[in-house]
Enzyme design. Sequence first.
Site, PDB file in Angstrom:
ATOM      1  CG  HIS A 271      -6.041 -19.112 -24.599  1.00 28.08           C
ATOM      2  ND1 HIS A 271      -5.944 -19.942 -25.691  1.00 28.08           N
ATOM      3  CD2 HIS A 271      -5.667 -17.883 -25.046  1.00 28.08           C
ATOM      4  CE1 HIS A 271      -5.514 -19.265 -26.735  1.00 28.08           C
ATOM      5  NE2 HIS A 271      -5.342 -18.005 -26.372  1.00 28.08           N
TER       6      HIS A 271
ATOM      7  CE  LYS B 139      -1.151   3.129   2.421  1.00 33.47           C
ATOM      8  NZ  LYS B 139      -1.833   2.917   1.125  1.00 33.47           N
TER       9      LYS B 139
ATOM     10  CE  LYS C 110      -6.660  -0.482  -4.722  1.00 35.61           C
ATOM     11  NZ  LYS C 110      -5.268  -0.394  -4.956  1.00 35.61           N
TER      12      LYS C 110
ATOM     13  CD  GLU D 124      -4.206  -1.097  -8.404  1.00 34.52           C
ATOM     14  OE1 GLU D 124      -3.679  -2.162  -8.071  1.00 34.52           O
ATOM     15  OE2 GLU D 124      -4.493  -0.212  -7.581  1.00 34.52           O
TER      16      GLU D 124
ATOM     17  NE  ARG E 286       2.465   1.159  11.215  1.00 31.77           N
ATOM     18  CZ  ARG E 286       3.648   1.366  10.648  1.00 31.77           C
ATOM     19  NH1 ARG E 286       3.903   2.536  10.108  1.00 31.77           N
ATOM     20  NH2 ARG E 286       4.569   0.435  10.640  1.00 31.77           N
TER      21      ARG E 286
ATOM     22  CD  GLU F 117      -6.379  -3.447  -1.928  1.00 28.91           C
ATOM     23  OE1 GLU F 117      -5.591  -3.941  -1.115  1.00 28.91           O
ATOM     24  OE2 GLU F 117      -6.037  -2.563  -2.721  1.00 28.91           O
TER      25      GLU F 117
ATOM     26  CB  CYS G 128       2.580  -3.862  14.907  1.00 34.31           C
ATOM     27  SG  CYS G 128       2.166  -5.597  14.896  1.00 34.31           S
TER      28      CYS G 128
ATOM     29  CG  ASN H  42       5.721  -2.381  15.446  1.00 34.40           C
ATOM     30  OD1 ASN H  42       4.890  -2.702  16.281  1.00 34.40           O
ATOM     31  ND2 ASN H  42       5.697  -1.214  14.813  1.00 34.40           N
ATOM     32  N   GLY H  43       7.523  -6.405  14.548  1.00 31.85           N
ATOM     33  CA  GLY H  43       8.482  -7.305  13.920  1.00 31.85           C
ATOM     34  C   GLY H  43       8.234  -8.735  14.377  1.00 31.85           C
TER      35      GLY H  43
ATOM     36  CD1 TRP I 129      -2.916  -6.474  10.603  1.00 34.20           C
ATOM     37  CD2 TRP I 129      -1.245  -7.931  10.332  1.00 34.20           C
ATOM     38  NE1 TRP I 129      -3.154  -7.187   9.452  1.00 34.20           N
ATOM     39  CE2 TRP I 129      -2.151  -8.087   9.261  1.00 34.20           C
ATOM     40  CE3 TRP I 129      -0.120  -8.743  10.369  1.00 34.20           C
ATOM     41  CZ2 TRP I 129      -1.966  -9.008   8.246  1.00 34.20           C
ATOM     42  CZ3 TRP I 129       0.070  -9.676   9.358  1.00 34.20           C
ATOM     43  CH2 TRP I 129      -0.849  -9.796   8.316  1.00 34.20           C
TER      44      TRP I 129
HETATM   45  O1  M6R Z   1       4.058   0.117   0.325  1.00 31.26           O
HETATM   46  P1  M6R Z   1       4.122  -0.761  -0.900  1.00 31.26           P
HETATM   47  O2  M6R Z   1       3.812  -0.017  -2.136  1.00 31.26           O
HETATM   48  O3  M6R Z   1       5.423  -1.499  -1.003  1.00 31.26           O
HETATM   49  O4  M6R Z   1       3.000  -1.824  -0.668  1.00 31.26           O
HETATM   50  C1  M6R Z   1       2.829  -2.905  -1.538  1.00 31.26           C
HETATM   51  C2  M6R Z   1       1.496  -3.581  -1.319  1.00 31.26           C
HETATM   52  O5  M6R Z   1       1.431  -4.116  -0.028  1.00 31.26           O
HETATM   53  C3  M6R Z   1       0.333  -2.618  -1.532  1.00 31.26           C
HETATM   54  O6  M6R Z   1       0.366  -2.028  -2.783  1.00 31.26           O
HETATM   55  C4  M6R Z   1      -1.008  -3.365  -1.351  1.00 31.26           C
HETATM   56  O7  M6R Z   1      -1.179  -4.269  -2.401  1.00 31.26           O
HETATM   57  C5  M6R Z   1      -2.171  -2.379  -1.259  1.00 31.26           C
HETATM   58  N1  M6R Z   1      -3.123  -2.838  -0.304  1.00 31.26           N
HETATM   59  C6  M6R Z   1      -2.859  -2.162  -2.542  1.00 31.26           C
HETATM   60  O8  M6R Z   1      -3.968  -1.347  -2.460  1.00 31.26           O
END
Ligand code: M6R
Length: 607
Positions: free
Chosen positions: A503, A602, A484, A480, A27, A487, A2, A99-100, A73
């Site tokens: 395995h 984000k 990527k 990673e 965000r 997501e 949010c 927010n929260g 959100w």
């Molecule tokens: O802000 P942060 O680095 O703590 O965020 C951690 C994860 O939420 C963040 O890396 C998330 O996995 C991203 N969407 C990756 O692209």
Amino acid sequence: MCGIVGYCGNRDAAGILVEGLKRLEYRGYDSSGISVGFENNLTLIKKKGKINNLKAAVPSDMPGNYGIGHTRWATHGEVNDINAHPHMDASGKLAIVHNGIIENYMSIRNKLIKEGVEFTSETDSEVIVHLISKYYEGDLEKALKTALKHLKGTYGIVAVHANEPCRLVGARNGSPLVLGIGDGEMFLASDVTAMIAYTKQVVYMEDGDIVVVDKDGFRTTDLRDNELDKEISTVGWDIGEIEKDGYPTFMEKEIFEQPESVLRGMKGRLDFEQGTAKLGGLNMSSRELRMVNRVIILAAGTSSYAAMVCAYLLEKVARIPASAELSSEIRYKNPIVEPGTLYFVVSQSGETADTLYAMRELKRKGATVLGICNVVGSTIPRESDGGVYIHSGPEIAVASTKAFTSQLTAMYLFTLIMARMRDMSTQQGQMIVESLAKVPEQIATVLEQNMNIKTIADKYAHCHSFFFLGRGLTYPIALEGALKLKEISYIHAEGYTAGELKHGPIALINEETPSVFLVPDDGLREKIISNMKEVKARKGPIIAVAVEGDTEVADIADDTIFIPKANELMYPFLMVVALQMYAHHTAVKLDRNVDQPRNLAKSVTVE
Ligand code: M6R
């Protein structure tokens, strides 16, 4: 997650609020709304979906010089207009954004219902507005403070009351809130991107702070009415950095910024002569650093893969036992904090709830915790014992790219410091410093592969499942690469260490399941080639990321992305950039919303 924006001043608030919300889009959100005050009246407009839906519903000549806005959100209650914020009380004079999460909202809601209050939404946040309304006797600040005493949970709140025109009252506990000081106008927002077009003078609120703002000034107190003296900071970046700058997506722009962002992270920190590095913010003496006998690095998502690379590196190069832990796991493991162990938390946003709460738990047990963060003034760097800002600049795309390579940069520098304090020779240190200094240029060379990577990505974009395989330092890069791809393209992808394939996962290999192999020219190359052959024998398509000139690998693979030859420790930087480009091209080919992928946020400020 949010986003909040609040404005009071002399301009039309509606336009400023909608523009601020647009800047907070990155965000992650699923509905939005504003409440604008004109003299002693508030107007409320809320819409499900993108900000453009809200924009279309806001009259272009809407009067009013103060108000609040929100991107939601969803956590409690489905995504619809009613559950969107702001929430209003029955009088229509009081509105809040939140927010929260209010943990005890159910009991408060039931009590208020018994007192005759009618709720319109399913959200936890709505209890806040009705509680403030209950205690309101002409003083919004006082009513908010009384209401807060009944709430359990986390909040960033901004409230307005039509009987107190052009005044905003904000409170923070666990969800970020920043005050922006303009010329005859003030802003309150969950991050500075919402206000950077108007001011660079900001005050970061701390947990427990209450701020009362009108267009000429502000006042901060704690819940007990004690006045607080707050430091005004200047934001160190410009609005241009949160514009797309001609790129079709923020993600592509951020991928292409990496030669500069990595360089920025090293600037002034490399010592070529001594073969070491300098990191000013660690707040630890050489003696204290020498006494460290274990390093544990916590993080979430992409940052956790940077943490894994660095744990490998610390053991390999500095010969210090090190491990990476997921923030969401370590917190509930009742972690054993031993003397001599140094903790790092890695977080781009500096606000990730899992990481922040894990850090607090460790500090409660007496641990020394250093932060590696990007967002200046965010909660993790402010609560940690010291640390390093990675200086990668604002990262707007939800998928983290440049922050990852900058996190690596910071941790490589730390590793070098630790190694040189122990048994690494000056010559070895100098060799690593020189290799690190070449990385920005080598990343630029990888970026030149853009069209080749696009061709390969387009060729396999129809596939439903991928493997990403690496070993040693490139194993976290495989994880990673898979993250990527999944997501932003929504294609299922698994990251594995190539040695584990046989395995179990090899059962899934077939003509329609590509494997992306990461093949550096280090001691594990031969082993990885054997793993490639195992896949080939089962007719699995292979995409290799290999070192320039490695024809043996290229002959086995169906397609190859070449990266320049480098010091073997530097391949994580180069390979990850190739995989970021691969994921980006796949998502574009599949017409996905690259910068704001579905369901993601984000800054993940809930557990
Ligand atoms: O802000 P942060 O680095 O703590 O965020 C951690 C994860 O939420 C963040 O890396 C998330 O996995 C991203 N969407 C990756 O692209």
